[in-house]
Scaffold this motif. Structure first.
Motif, short mmCIF file in Angstrom:
data_model
loop_
_atom_site.label_atom_id
_atom_site.label_comp_id
_atom_site.label_asym_id
_atom_site.label_seq_id
_atom_site.Cartn_x
_atom_site.Cartn_y
_atom_site.Cartn_z
N GLY A 30 0.81 -1.23 0.00
CA GLY A 30 0.00 0.00 0.00
C GLY A 30 0.84 1.26 0.00
O GLY A 30 0.53 2.23 -0.70
N CYS A 31 1.94 1.23 0.76
CA CYS A 31 2.80 2.42 0.87
C CYS A 31 3.64 2.67 -0.37
O CYS A 31 3.90 3.82 -0.73
CB CYS A 31 3.76 2.27 2.06
N TYR A 32 4.10 1.59 -1.00
CA TYR A 32 5.13 1.74 -2.04
C TYR A 32 4.69 1.37 -3.46
O TYR A 32 5.47 1.54 -4.39
CB TYR A 32 6.36 0.91 -1.68
N GLN A 33 3.46 0.88 -3.64
CA GLN A 33 3.11 0.40 -4.99
C GLN A 33 3.11 1.52 -6.04
O GLN A 33 3.52 1.29 -7.19
CB GLN A 33 1.78 -0.35 -5.00
N ASP A 34 2.70 2.74 -5.66
CA ASP A 34 2.72 3.84 -6.63
C ASP A 34 4.14 4.18 -7.05
O ASP A 34 4.42 4.38 -8.23
CB ASP A 34 2.05 5.10 -6.04
N MET A 35 5.04 4.23 -6.07
CA MET A 35 6.44 4.53 -6.36
C MET A 35 7.05 3.48 -7.28
O MET A 35 7.73 3.80 -8.26
CB MET A 35 7.23 4.58 -5.04
N VAL A 36 6.77 2.21 -6.99
CA VAL A 36 7.31 1.11 -7.79
C VAL A 36 6.74 1.16 -9.21
O VAL A 36 7.49 1.07 -10.19
CB VAL A 36 7.01 -0.26 -7.12
N TYR A 37 5.43 1.33 -9.32
CA TYR A 37 4.80 1.37 -10.64
C TYR A 37 5.29 2.56 -11.46
O TYR A 37 5.63 2.43 -12.64
CB TYR A 37 3.28 1.43 -10.49
N ASN A 38 5.35 3.74 -10.84
CA ASN A 38 5.80 4.96 -11.54
C ASN A 38 7.23 4.82 -12.05
O ASN A 38 7.56 5.26 -13.15
CB ASN A 38 5.70 6.19 -10.63
N THR A 39 8.09 4.20 -11.22
CA THR A 39 9.48 4.00 -11.62
C THR A 39 9.55 3.01 -12.79
O THR A 39 10.25 3.24 -13.78
CB THR A 39 10.32 3.47 -10.44
N ALA A 40 8.78 1.93 -12.66
CA ALA A 40 8.78 0.90 -13.72
C ALA A 40 8.27 1.47 -15.04
O ALA A 40 8.88 1.26 -16.09
CB ALA A 40 7.92 -0.29 -13.29
N ILE A 41 7.17 2.23 -15.00
CA ILE A 41 6.60 2.74 -16.25
C ILE A 41 7.49 3.81 -16.88
O ILE A 41 7.54 3.97 -18.09
CB ILE A 41 5.14 3.25 -16.07
N SER A 42 8.23 4.55 -16.05
CA SER A 42 9.18 5.54 -16.58
C SER A 42 10.28 4.85 -17.38
O SER A 42 10.80 5.41 -18.33
CB SER A 42 9.81 6.34 -15.45
N ILE A 43 10.61 3.62 -17.00
CA ILE A 43 11.67 2.90 -17.69
C ILE A 43 11.13 2.12 -18.89
O ILE A 43 11.62 2.25 -20.00
CB ILE A 43 12.42 1.96 -16.72
N VAL A 44 10.09 1.30 -18.67
CA VAL A 44 9.63 0.41 -19.75
C VAL A 44 8.60 1.06 -20.68
O VAL A 44 8.37 0.59 -21.79
CB VAL A 44 9.08 -0.93 -19.20
N GLN A 45 7.96 2.14 -20.20
CA GLN A 45 7.02 2.92 -21.02
C GLN A 45 5.88 2.07 -21.61
O GLN A 45 5.50 2.22 -22.76
CB GLN A 45 7.77 3.65 -22.13
N ASN A 46 5.38 1.17 -20.78
CA ASN A 46 4.27 0.31 -21.19
C ASN A 46 3.49 -0.06 -19.93
O ASN A 46 4.06 -0.58 -18.97
CB ASN A 46 4.82 -0.94 -21.89
N GLU A 47 2.18 0.24 -19.93
CA GLU A 47 1.38 0.07 -18.71
C GLU A 47 1.29 -1.39 -18.24
O GLU A 47 1.43 -1.68 -17.06
CB GLU A 47 -0.03 0.63 -18.95
N GLU A 48 1.07 -2.28 -19.20
CA GLU A 48 0.95 -3.71 -18.85
C GLU A 48 2.26 -4.26 -18.30
O GLU A 48 2.28 -4.96 -17.28
CB GLU A 48 0.54 -4.48 -20.11
N ASP A 49 3.37 -3.91 -18.97
CA ASP A 49 4.69 -4.36 -18.50
C ASP A 49 5.00 -3.80 -17.11
O ASP A 49 5.53 -4.51 -16.25
CB ASP A 49 5.79 -3.92 -19.47
N ALA A 50 4.66 -2.52 -16.90
CA ALA A 50 4.92 -1.88 -15.60
C ALA A 50 4.12 -2.57 -14.49
O ALA A 50 4.62 -2.75 -13.37
CB ALA A 50 4.57 -0.39 -15.66
N ALA A 51 2.89 -2.96 -14.80
CA ALA A 51 2.05 -3.65 -13.81
C ALA A 51 2.65 -5.02 -13.47
O ALA A 51 2.70 -5.42 -12.30
CB ALA A 51 0.63 -3.82 -14.35
#
Length: 200
Positions: A26-47
């Motif tokens: 709950g605390c960190y999922q936004d941070m993790v997702y935002n970082t992932a999507i900034s790198i892979v630039q794909n919503e499904e992959d980031a999820a």
């Protein structure tokens, strides 16, 4: 260093406490997702990466010593997973889909798909899209430093700890990233300026 509430939470997590795990997610999922999507630039992959990161957190939190911030440890995991995911995807494209990336004339027709970054305002979407496209063209270490600084809002010292390098190395990476991005974005801004002058 960890504060007392973080220490307690990590200790509970290391003991396999499911409630503590839910709190961490709950605390960190936004941070993790935002970082992932900034790198892979794909919503499904980031999820998918976000899910993989938390699976790894649950499995390997026992190795977390608390000598750095928990968020630093987490950033390292998500960056490693996202870059690894990119490498696998590139290999797949190279060996499996080379023909489909080209038109009959032999021109490349692949373009990065559009994606929505939670931190980008709608009115900045076009500019952000061009920036992310340009980010894909620069070396990974420059891209990571730039993304952590400009998108995640971390300072150079925090980035140095995450990337396991020096403060001055981060300064150098950011300077080179900005320089490379300027070159890539120059064409876009020139086109935008021409368009604006035509509209006046």
């Amino acid at each position: 260093m960890l504060n007392q509430s973080e220490k307690t939470l990590i200790k509970q997590l290391q003991q396999g406490d499911r409630q503590a795990f839910s709190t961490v997610v709950g605390c960190y999922q936004d941070m993790v997702y935002n970082t992932a999507i900034s790198i892979v630039q794909n919503e499904e992959d980031a999820a998918d990466i976000t899910q993989d990161v938390f699976v790894q957190v649950f499995q390997s939190v026992g190795s977390f010593k608390g000598d750095a911030k928990f968020s630093t440890w987490l950033y390292r995991i998500v960056i490693a997973k996202a870059l690894d995911h990119e490498k696998r995807k590139k290999r797949k494209k190279r060996f499996g889909f080379i023909q489909s990336l080209y038109t009959e004339k032999g021109e490349a027709k692949y373009h990065p798909e559009e994606f929505n970054h939670p931190g980008i305002q709608l009115e900045n979407k076009e500019k952000a899209g061009e920036l992310f496209k340009a980010l894909k063209q620069i070396p990974a270490n420059q891209r990571i430093a730039f993304m952590l600084n400009k998108i995640e809002g971390l300072n150079n010292q925090e980035i140095a700890v995450i990337m396991n390098t020096s403060f001055y190395a981060v300064e150098s990476l950011l300077a080179r990233a900005k320089n490379n991005l300027k070159k890539s974005l120059k064409k876009y801004y020139l086109q935008s300026a021409k368009q604006s002058s035509h509209e006046k």
